[in-house]
Scaffold this active site. Structure first.
Site, short mmCIF file in Angstrom:
data_model
loop_
_atom_site.label_atom_id
_atom_site.label_comp_id
_atom_site.label_asym_id
_atom_site.label_seq_id
_atom_site.Cartn_x
_atom_site.Cartn_y
_atom_site.Cartn_z
N CYS A 88 -34.02 -6.98 -31.18
CA CYS A 88 -33.76 -6.85 -32.61
C CYS A 88 -34.93 -7.43 -33.42
CB CYS A 88 -32.43 -7.50 -32.98
SG CYS A 88 -31.80 -6.97 -34.60
N HIS A 178 -28.59 -5.26 -29.48
CA HIS A 178 -28.37 -6.55 -28.83
C HIS A 178 -27.76 -6.34 -27.44
CE1 HIS A 178 -29.24 -9.44 -32.09
NE2 HIS A 178 -28.96 -8.40 -32.88
N GLU A 180 -27.32 -8.67 -25.23
CA GLU A 180 -26.67 -9.90 -24.75
C GLU A 180 -25.18 -9.95 -25.04
OE1 GLU A 180 -28.59 -11.17 -28.75
OE2 GLU A 180 -28.70 -9.55 -27.29
N SER A 232 -15.07 -39.77 -21.35
CA SER A 232 -14.18 -39.35 -22.43
C SER A 232 -12.86 -38.85 -21.89
CB SER A 232 -14.84 -38.24 -23.25
OG SER A 232 -14.97 -37.07 -22.44
N GLY A 233 -12.81 -38.64 -20.57
CA GLY A 233 -11.63 -38.04 -19.97
C GLY A 233 -11.79 -36.56 -19.74
N GLY A 234 -12.88 -35.99 -20.26
CA GLY A 234 -13.13 -34.56 -20.11
C GLY A 234 -13.93 -34.24 -18.86
N VAL A 235 -14.09 -32.95 -18.62
CA VAL A 235 -14.78 -32.47 -17.42
C VAL A 235 -16.26 -32.85 -17.43
CG1 VAL A 235 -15.43 -30.40 -16.11
CG2 VAL A 235 -13.16 -30.57 -17.13
N ASP A 236 -16.91 -32.75 -18.60
CA ASP A 236 -18.36 -32.93 -18.66
C ASP A 236 -18.80 -34.33 -18.22
OD1 ASP A 236 -18.15 -30.41 -19.77
OD2 ASP A 236 -18.31 -31.15 -21.83
N SER A 237 -18.21 -35.35 -18.83
CA SER A 237 -18.62 -36.70 -18.48
C SER A 237 -18.20 -37.05 -17.05
CB SER A 237 -18.04 -37.72 -19.47
OG SER A 237 -16.63 -37.66 -19.50
#
Length: 522
Positions: A88, A178, A180, A232-237
């Protein structure tokens, strides 16, 4: 946006001119098994020198190449001889810089369109053939009116005579649509063709390779130092902590600040996982009272976010001082955090950063950051978690924002309202799992609305809370479509919630879908 490439040289650099879907380009490249990074156009020269990529993709943009001071491609890209794919605005800026012409459009072309392939080229090899017609997604006002020397048209649409152009000698390709977005059905395959066939990359970038590389990088960065990680209790950390522990063992200590705003049972799950399954040193801070007292009287979502982020840092910092001797702070920062925190003009995105798990590193903490996931998207973090052996019930669970229940309770947050929402949300998720639908949904949750409704239950009237249920599907975590439950599911869930959760007498379902942007409930 400073990063370490996982595979220097065996990569694609994506230059961001401000498109809202630039992240999707990186996703499509990685889906092809090729490592990619995004750099804003004004720092792309430095990124190019650092990465030494095998190819470059130019993103779309809300800008016009005809505007004074509009974004440009660093000259080093065209001087290097590496293949280039323009999308684009990327097509238009290529023509503007390489000797073609672009005209300010008097009418645009937006939405679904069909292009006809008029010639073969390296980008189409094994995919599209001359004479075929294919659906694409257009979104442009300006258009190319004259090609730069060396280019030829290979596809057109009714509104774009140069829908795809090619210069096979220099391995330069560009398209007006586009590829993507999912609205271009063959778009991911076109991007894969560019990365693997035009650029000659093998497509063997895997989580196993990432894991081994990151472990070596963590050991080299940390040495004999000590690392403290805020959970934090989340998946990432959690994934970041397990990866770091695998690299340096007991040099890592985790601090779990339990703010009392998590889903049912999740705090116990975090403690059990880290202390039991992984034997990782863990400090569990029960700070529910502190957070709820501070949230009293706050109704603005951004004010709640900022209070939670600020208080999280303060509690975490107090615990870090008690532990003592930490040289590094670990965070579960992901690649979207990195991208969204640097606008295409280089400025910070305050709104995004305000709800980050830790919210940044105060200078007074005098520690270096360890962010081993900052090159990964959410689904890639899940794949790494499975590679590390984390249980699927943990890594596969739906995303949960750092402020937790606080942003799923519009209005004031209280212990009573948190408990009501937690119980209702647990019933909702239990029924989704029982129906075998959990993995088909990107994110499902309940919202306790700041509304009360008059109802009749049995022989008496009630005046209680209204609960909204939400479930969305997403392939990228940026856009979302409302999930269509099978008939009978929602009435069954509503009946259970009204019967089992005191304080709720009405349940509604939110059918709203989201355009590109956050899919959290604000």
């Amino acid at each position: 946006m400073t990063q370490t490439s996982t595979a220097p040289g065996d990569s694609i650099l994506i230059i961001d001119f401000g498109s809202q879907v630039t992240q999707l380009i990186a996703r499509r490249v990685r889906e092809a098994g090729v490592y990619s990074e995004i750099a804003p156009f004004n720092t792309a020269a430095e990124a190019f020198a650092r990465m030494q990529p095998k190819g470059v993709i130019l993103s779309g943009s809300p800008a016009s190449v005809l505007d004074e001071g509009s974004p440009r491609v660093p000259p080093v890209v065209f001087e290097s001889g590496v293949p280039v794919l323009g999308i684009c605005y990327g097509q238009q800026v290529m023509m503007a810089q390489l000797g073609g012409e672009v005209l300010l459009g008097d009418s645009g072309e937006f939405g679904h369109a069909f292009i006809e392939v008029t010639d073969s080229c390296g980008l189409f090899n094994g995919l599209w053939a001359e004479g075929e017609t294919h659906q694409v997604w257009m979104s442009h006002g300006d258009k190319v009116t004259q090609l730069a020397p060396g280019f030829r048209p290979v596809a057109h649409s009714s509104g774009a005579p140069f829908a795809v152009i090619a210069d096979d000698a220099r391995h330069y390709y560009a398209m007006q649509f586009h590829p993507e977005v999912v609205h271009t059905p063959d778009g991911a395959r076109l991007i894969a063709n560019f990365a693997r066939h035009v650029c000659g990359l093998t497509g063997d970038w895997t989580m196993a390779e990432f894991r081994a590389t990151k472990i070596a990088e963590i050991r080299a960065q940390v040495g004999q130092g000590r690392v403290i990680c805020g959970l934090s209790g989340g998946v990432d950390s959690a994934v970041a902590a397990v990866l770091i522990h695998e690299a340096i063992g007991d040099q890592l200590t985790c601090v779990f600040v339990d703010h009392g705003l998590m889903r049912s049972g999740e705090a116990d799950q975090v403690v059990s996982l880290f202390r039991g399954a992984y034997n990782i040193p863990l400090v569990h801070v029960n700070a529910e009272t502190l957070f709820l007292n501070g949230l009293a009287g706050l109704t603005d979502p951004e004010a709640k976010r900022k209070f939670i982020g600020k208080t999280f840092i303060e509690v975490f910092e107090d615990e870090a001082k008690k532990i003592g001797g930490a040289d590094f702070l670990a965070q579960g920062t992901l690649y979207p955090d990195v991208i969204e925190s640097v606008s295409f003009t280089g400025g910070p995105s305050v709104t995004i950063k305000s709800h980050h798990n830790v919210g940044g590193l105060p200078e007074r903490m005098n520690m270096q950051l360890v962010e081993p996931l900052r090159e990964l998207f959410k689904d890639e973090v899940r794949a790494l978690g499975r590679e590390l052996g984390l249980p699927d019930i943990f890594v596969g669970r739906h995303p949960f924002p750092g402020p937790g229940l606080a942003i799923r309770i519009p209005g004031e947050v209280t212990k009573e309202r948190c408990d009501i929402l937690r119980k209702a949300d647990a019933i909702y998720l239990e029924e989704i799992r029982n129906a075998g639908l959990y993995d088909a949904i990107w994110q499902a949750f309940a919202v306790l609305l700041p509304v009360r409704s008059v109802g009749v239950m049995g022989d008496g009237r009630t005046y209680d809370n209204v609960l909204a249920l939400r479930a969305v599907t997403s392939t990228d975590g940026m856009t979302a479509q409302a999930f269509e439950f099978p008939g009978g599911f929602l009435p069954r869930v509503a009946t259970r919630i009204v019967n089992e959760v005191k304080g709720i007498n009405r349940v509604t379902y939110d059918y709203t879908s989201k355009p590109p942007g956050t899919i959290e409930w604000e």
